[in-house]
Every structure is written in C-alpha cells, then in structure tokens.
Design a protein around this motif. Structure first.
Motif, mmCIF file in Angstrom:
data_model
loop_
_atom_site.group_PDB
_atom_site.id
_atom_site.type_symbol
_atom_site.label_atom_id
_atom_site.label_comp_id
_atom_site.label_asym_id
_atom_site.label_seq_id
_atom_site.Cartn_x
_atom_site.Cartn_y
_atom_site.Cartn_z
ATOM 1 N N ARG A 1 -5.758 -2.849 2.514
ATOM 2 C CA ARG A 1 -6.237 -2.911 1.132
ATOM 3 C C ARG A 1 -6.026 -1.563 0.429
ATOM 4 O O ARG A 1 -5.628 -1.523 -0.737
ATOM 5 C CB ARG A 1 -7.715 -3.300 1.143
ATOM 6 N N ASN A 2 -6.281 -0.457 1.142
ATOM 7 C CA ASN A 2 -6.070 0.875 0.567
ATOM 8 C C ASN A 2 -4.602 1.106 0.232
ATOM 9 O O ASN A 2 -4.277 1.641 -0.828
ATOM 10 C CB ASN A 2 -6.563 1.960 1.521
ATOM 11 N N ILE A 3 -3.706 0.692 1.123
ATOM 12 C CA ILE A 3 -2.268 0.870 0.889
ATOM 13 C C ILE A 3 -1.824 0.029 -0.306
ATOM 14 O O ILE A 3 -1.132 0.517 -1.206
ATOM 15 C CB ILE A 3 -1.449 0.510 2.148
ATOM 16 N N TYR A 4 -2.212 -1.243 -0.331
ATOM 17 C CA TYR A 4 -1.812 -2.118 -1.435
ATOM 18 C C TYR A 4 -2.394 -1.647 -2.766
ATOM 19 O O TYR A 4 -1.735 -1.710 -3.800
ATOM 20 C CB TYR A 4 -2.217 -3.567 -1.168
ATOM 21 N N SER A 5 -3.627 -1.165 -2.747
ATOM 22 C CA SER A 5 -4.249 -0.669 -3.977
ATOM 23 C C SER A 5 -3.545 0.586 -4.475
ATOM 24 O O SER A 5 -3.353 0.765 -5.683
ATOM 25 C CB SER A 5 -5.730 -0.383 -3.744
ATOM 26 N N ALA A 6 -3.153 1.468 -3.549
ATOM 27 C CA ALA A 6 -2.428 2.679 -3.938
ATOM 28 C C ALA A 6 -1.054 2.311 -4.510
ATOM 29 O O ALA A 6 -0.620 2.881 -5.513
ATOM 30 C CB ALA A 6 -2.284 3.624 -2.745
ATOM 31 N N ALA A 7 -0.385 1.337 -3.893
ATOM 32 C CA ALA A 7 0.920 0.886 -4.400
ATOM 33 C C ALA A 7 0.758 0.266 -5.783
ATOM 34 O O ALA A 7 1.594 0.479 -6.676
ATOM 35 C CB ALA A 7 1.543 -0.116 -3.435
ATOM 36 N N LEU A 8 -0.315 -0.466 -5.982
ATOM 37 C CA LEU A 8 -0.602 -1.055 -7.291
ATOM 38 C C LEU A 8 -0.810 0.040 -8.341
ATOM 39 O O LEU A 8 -0.324 -0.069 -9.470
ATOM 40 C CB LEU A 8 -1.830 -1.959 -7.203
ATOM 41 N N SER A 9 -1.475 1.118 -7.964
ATOM 42 C CA SER A 9 -1.673 2.253 -8.880
ATOM 43 C C SER A 9 -0.339 2.880 -9.273
ATOM 44 O O SER A 9 -0.134 3.247 -10.428
ATOM 45 C CB SER A 9 -2.569 3.311 -8.238
ATOM 46 N N VAL A 10 0.572 2.996 -8.305
ATOM 47 C CA VAL A 10 1.893 3.552 -8.595
ATOM 48 C C VAL A 10 2.630 2.657 -9.584
ATOM 49 O O VAL A 10 3.214 3.133 -10.565
ATOM 50 C CB VAL A 10 2.725 3.725 -7.304
ATOM 51 N N LEU A 11 2.599 1.348 -9.349
ATOM 52 C CA LEU A 11 3.282 0.422 -10.252
ATOM 53 C C LEU A 11 2.673 0.445 -11.648
ATOM 54 O O LEU A 11 3.391 0.365 -12.647
ATOM 55 C CB LEU A 11 3.262 -0.993 -9.675
ATOM 56 N N ASN A 12 1.355 0.568 -11.720
ATOM 57 C CA ASN A 12 0.711 0.665 -13.029
ATOM 58 C C ASN A 12 1.113 1.954 -13.741
ATOM 59 O O ASN A 12 1.278 1.969 -14.962
ATOM 60 C CB ASN A 12 -0.806 0.575 -12.899
ATOM 61 N N SER A 13 1.286 3.035 -12.992
ATOM 62 C CA SER A 13 1.746 4.296 -13.593
ATOM 63 C C SER A 13 3.158 4.142 -14.143
ATOM 64 O O SER A 13 3.465 4.635 -15.231
ATOM 65 C CB SER A 13 1.728 5.412 -12.556
ATOM 66 N N ILE A 14 4.005 3.447 -13.401
ATOM 67 C CA ILE A 14 5.369 3.205 -13.868
ATOM 68 C C ILE A 14 5.348 2.326 -15.114
ATOM 69 O O ILE A 14 6.089 2.564 -16.069
ATOM 70 C CB ILE A 14 6.225 2.567 -12.756
ATOM 71 N N ALA A 15 4.478 1.326 -15.124
ATOM 72 C CA ALA A 15 4.381 0.416 -16.272
ATOM 73 C C ALA A 15 3.882 1.137 -17.522
ATOM 74 O O ALA A 15 4.138 0.689 -18.636
ATOM 75 C CB ALA A 15 3.460 -0.748 -15.936
ATOM 76 N N ASN A 16 3.199 2.263 -17.344
ATOM 77 C CA ASN A 16 2.703 3.041 -18.487
ATOM 78 C C ASN A 16 3.759 3.960 -19.074
ATOM 79 O O ASN A 16 3.476 4.692 -20.008
ATOM 80 C CB ASN A 16 1.481 3.863 -18.079
ATOM 81 N N ASN A 17 4.983 3.928 -18.541
ATOM 82 C CA ASN A 17 6.065 4.772 -19.040
ATOM 83 C C ASN A 17 7.009 3.908 -19.884
ATOM 84 O O ASN A 17 7.873 3.219 -19.343
ATOM 85 C CB ASN A 17 6.812 5.406 -17.871
ATOM 86 N N ALA B 1 10.566 -4.804 -17.239
ATOM 87 C CA ALA B 1 9.130 -4.905 -17.509
ATOM 88 C C ALA B 1 8.564 -6.204 -16.954
ATOM 89 O O ALA B 1 7.472 -6.212 -16.370
ATOM 90 C CB ALA B 1 8.872 -4.813 -19.007
ATOM 91 N N ASP B 2 9.296 -7.309 -17.103
ATOM 92 C CA ASP B 2 8.830 -8.592 -16.572
ATOM 93 C C ASP B 2 8.770 -8.576 -15.044
ATOM 94 O O ASP B 2 7.798 -9.048 -14.445
ATOM 95 C CB ASP B 2 9.741 -9.732 -17.031
ATOM 96 N N SER B 3 9.792 -8.033 -14.419
ATOM 97 C CA SER B 3 9.816 -7.954 -12.956
ATOM 98 C C SER B 3 8.695 -7.061 -12.443
ATOM 99 O O SER B 3 8.038 -7.375 -11.441
ATOM 100 C CB SER B 3 11.156 -7.413 -12.468
ATOM 101 N N LEU B 4 8.467 -5.956 -13.116
ATOM 102 C CA LEU B 4 7.404 -5.038 -12.727
ATOM 103 C C LEU B 4 6.041 -5.712 -12.869
ATOM 104 O O LEU B 4 5.195 -5.625 -11.971
ATOM 105 C CB LEU B 4 7.470 -3.771 -13.575
ATOM 106 N N GLN B 5 5.833 -6.407 -13.973
ATOM 107 C CA GLN B 5 4.561 -7.095 -14.174
ATOM 108 C C GLN B 5 4.359 -8.197 -13.147
ATOM 109 O O GLN B 5 3.246 -8.398 -12.667
ATOM 110 C CB GLN B 5 4.466 -7.663 -15.593
ATOM 111 N N ASN B 6 5.416 -8.901 -12.771
ATOM 112 C CA ASN B 6 5.307 -9.929 -11.736
ATOM 113 C C ASN B 6 4.879 -9.320 -10.408
ATOM 114 O O ASN B 6 4.047 -9.883 -9.696
ATOM 115 C CB ASN B 6 6.635 -10.670 -11.564
#
Length: 115
Positions: free
Chosen positions: A46-62, A80-85
């Motif tokens: 869960r910690n690994i997946y949550s950290a990966a989710l944080s990275v993807l959200n950071s990328i989505a904010n660019n 953007a669609d692939s990232l959001q999926n």
C-alpha cells in the motif's frame, strides 16, 4: 529488495533523484527507504502504490506534459488520458487492498443469517 528498489520498479520510466524517492516514500510512512520491502505485507504494498500514485499526481500537475507531440510520422497524444487512467487504476487498487497485515481479522468476511 529495499523500498527504494521496489518503488523504482513501480515507477519505471520516470526519473527521480534519490532525495525525491525518499520524500515520496516518507510522505507515505516509510521512515527508512533503505529497509527491506516485504512483498507479503499489505502495508508495504500500500505504501509503494500510494507513493507511485503521488508521483503520477505530480506529473499530472505539470501542464507542459499534457500537450500533443509530433515527431516525423509519429504523434504522441492522449498522454493526459492515459495518465488519468493509470491514476484511477492505482486508486482503485489501493482502495481494494487490506489496510493491515492482520491475517486473523475477519473484517473481510460477510455472513447473512436468517432468523
């Protein structure tokens, strides 16, 4: 395998410095990213997946990454669609995971009795 190595597996293709890796893991409760990762632990996963989710959200904010790129005969669009999926997939996976490593807990058992 250490937490940082497992985190890098989950975020392949995304270049992060060791300081950035440590920050993302620390935000998810991993105090020492050089400790051993246990694949059988729901908390560690869960910690690994949550950290990966944080990275993807950071990328989505660019916003500069969300444009369409064209190079010769190749067009890269729908990033953007692939990232959001992928973000949605990770969120769903995290929600469905057990919160603890307690194997004696019957919290996932549902019983219906007629009276």
């Amino acid at each position: 395998m250490k937490f940082t190595e497992r985190f890098q597996l989950e975020t392949q293709g995304i270049t992060l410095s060791s300081a950035e890796l440590s920050v993302y893991l620390a935000e998810e409760g991993v105090i020492d990213p050089e400790t051993e990762y246990s694949p059988s632990s729901n908390v560690d996963k869960r910690n690994i997946y949550s950290a990966a989710l944080s990275v993807l959200n950071s990328i989505a904010n660019n916003p500069s990454l969300m444009k369409t790129y064209k190079s010769d005969d190749i067009t890269i669009s729908d990033f953007a669609d692939s990232l959001q999926n992928r973000i949605d997939q990770l969120e769903r996976k995290i929600r469905m995971m057990a919160v603890t490593d307690d194997t004696n807990s019957n919290s996932s058992t549902f019983m219906l009795f007629n009276s």
